[in-house]
Enzyme design. Structure first.
Site, PDB file in Angstrom:
ATOM      1  N   SER A 188       0.832  -1.195   0.000  1.00 38.41           N
ATOM      2  CA  SER A 188       0.000   0.000   0.000  1.00 38.41           C
ATOM      3  C   SER A 188       0.876   1.258   0.000  1.00 38.41           C
ATOM      4  CB  SER A 188      -0.968  -0.037   1.183  1.00 38.41           C
ATOM      5  OG  SER A 188      -1.983   0.931   1.056  1.00 38.41           O
ATOM      6  N   ASP A 284      -8.394  -2.739  -7.194  1.00 39.49           N
ATOM      7  CA  ASP A 284      -7.901  -2.550  -5.831  1.00 39.49           C
ATOM      8  C   ASP A 284      -8.994  -1.946  -4.952  1.00 39.49           C
ATOM      9  OD1 ASP A 284      -5.061  -2.077  -4.223  1.00 39.49           O
ATOM     10  OD2 ASP A 284      -6.596  -0.608  -3.730  1.00 39.49           O
ATOM     11  N   HIS A 351      -6.536  -6.086  -1.655  1.00 41.09           N
ATOM     12  CA  HIS A 351      -5.534  -5.064  -1.376  1.00 41.09           C
ATOM     13  C   HIS A 351      -4.467  -5.693  -0.487  1.00 41.09           C
ATOM     14  CE1 HIS A 351      -4.042  -0.950  -1.014  1.00 41.09           C
ATOM     15  NE2 HIS A 351      -3.993  -1.069   0.300  1.00 41.09           N
TER      16      HIS A 351
END
Length: 408
Positions: A188, A284, A351
């Site tokens: 991330s 995502d 994710h």
């Protein structure tokens, strides 16, 4: 254990569950609450002593930290540095809030965290990197380890770049100066950081080292949201300006584009010279939630059901998401051409897939070209095969561990 997880959920505004494994997630970017904590390796937090003398401090001025599990046998001189994710702060107000959490202060960081997925020490869970020195660098600056400024009135230190350098110095003293192999990874916001710091990482290690970089869920797109605006560009613009990120962005990008554009991976990856692997889902869920259809862009909530579960999306909403996927694939065309780059873009609603055991390497892990993520990354790192895998559009992939958004 189940009761504890439900209590945790009651304290959150919202959360995730995995539609295949029913694992619970808080919606704080990439935090995983595992159903089997007793089976995991727990690794202690180490604060970087003396980092404050270098100006390397968290938002609130506390020392930064990391977790290290030592390598052994053939991996004793190999290093995997994993940069933690957890969003960004783009205003004084939300940075002040953040400094009272583990994302802005080591006072709130866990003393131990589980090492799973790419950080696991078990060959059956992490076949290529299990016996390396594995490090998780904690994220407490709010700008993907790139800021360098302060706000005295608010008591805020934006020292991500200095934290990064202090951490590298610390790890060099722990043996990384002898690294024969090294991989910089991140998830991330940490995945974005692994792109931003990739070439710098290689430059700081011995020239004889085999160095590559790996970004998981870090390919954030400068995309148009459902209202026609650019929510993520506005967020990134605030981060760059507030934390003076432009000081540490690639000059070859800044020569062509504005600083905010040079914080977007789509404009960065072409300038990265060190071998880089991108792992991302084409849909995502963080970007769907926070960039494409945030509340500010959808005040009437017409996307709420779709955001909660992709199975509830209308045909027009699916088309909007397909356009997002198409933009991602288009932005990766030039990046994918050199043989040294790697890609694993699966058509899932997820994710951060490298940190979760079920998606990194397990019996029912996501597959592309019959390879789970761990094998694809290992094949690429060790030059066993060229890996350039881009999935067909949704709904063709039946190997996904899709995340479903739950309101409590």
């Amino acid at each position: 254990m189940r009761m504890k997880l439900l209590i945790l959920f009651a304290c959150l505004v919202s959360g995730f569950i995995s539609s295949r494994s029913e694992t619970l997630f808080s919606f704080s970017q990439n935090d995983v609450v595992s159903p089997n904590p007793l089976q995991q390796l727990m690794v202690n937090l180490t604060l970087i002593q003396g980092a404050d003398s270098k100006g390397a401090v968290c938002l609130d001025g506390t020392l930064p930290g990391y977790h290290l599990d030592r390598g052994f046998e053939s991996g004793a001189n190999s290093w995997l540095i994993h940069l933690e994710g957890g969003g960004w702060c783009n205003t004084i107000r939300n940075c002040v809030y953040r400094k009272k959490t583990r994302r802005g202060s080591s006072n709130y960081m866990e003393n131990q965290i589980p090492f799973t997925g790419i950080l696991s020490n078990k060959p059956e869970e992490n076949p290529d990197f299990f016996n390396w020195n594995r490090v998780k660098l904690r994220y407490c600056d709010g700008a993907s380890f790139t800021g360098d400024s302060e706000n005295e009135a608010a008591g805020l230190q934006f020292r991500g770049q200095k934290i990064w350098l202090a951490a590298i110095d610390e790890l060099m003293s722990q043996g990384m100066h002898n690294a024969e192999q090294a991989l910089l990874s991140g998830c991330s916001a940490g995945g974005l950081a692994s792109i931003l710091h990739c070439d710098e990482f290689q430059s700081l290690l011995p020239k004889s080292s085999k160095v590559k970089c790996f970004s998981d869920a870090g390919f954030f797109l400068d995309a148009i949201d459902v209202s026609g605006g650019r929510t993520l560009r506005n967020l990134f613009g605030g981060v760059v300006q507030l934390q003076e990120v432009q000081k540490n962005l690639p000059k070859n990008c800044l020569n062509k584009l504005d600083p905010t554009s040079c914080f977007f991976p789509q404009n960065l990856v072409e300038h990265v010279e060190t071998p880089l692997f991108l792992l991302n889902t084409a849909y995502d869920v963080w970007q769907v939630q926070a960039s494409l259809a945030p509340v500010t862009a959808d005040p009437l909530g017409s996307w709420n059901d779709c955001k909660s579960n992709h199975a509830n999306c209308s045909s027009s909403q699916i088309q909007f998401l397909q356009d997002f996927r198409n933009q991602m694939v288009d932005d990766l065309k030039d990046f994918s051409r050199p043989s040294q780059t790697g890609l694993f873009i699966n058509s899932c609603f997820a994710h951060c897939q490298s940190e979760r055991q079920e998606t990194w390497f397990a019996d029912d892990s996501p597959l592309l070209e019959d390879k789970p993520i761990a094998v694809a990354v290992g094949d690429w790192y060790f030059d066993r095969e060229v890996v350039k895998s881009i999935d067909c559009p949704y709904p063709c992939d039946n190997n996904c561990h899709n995340l479903v958004f739950r309101r409590v």
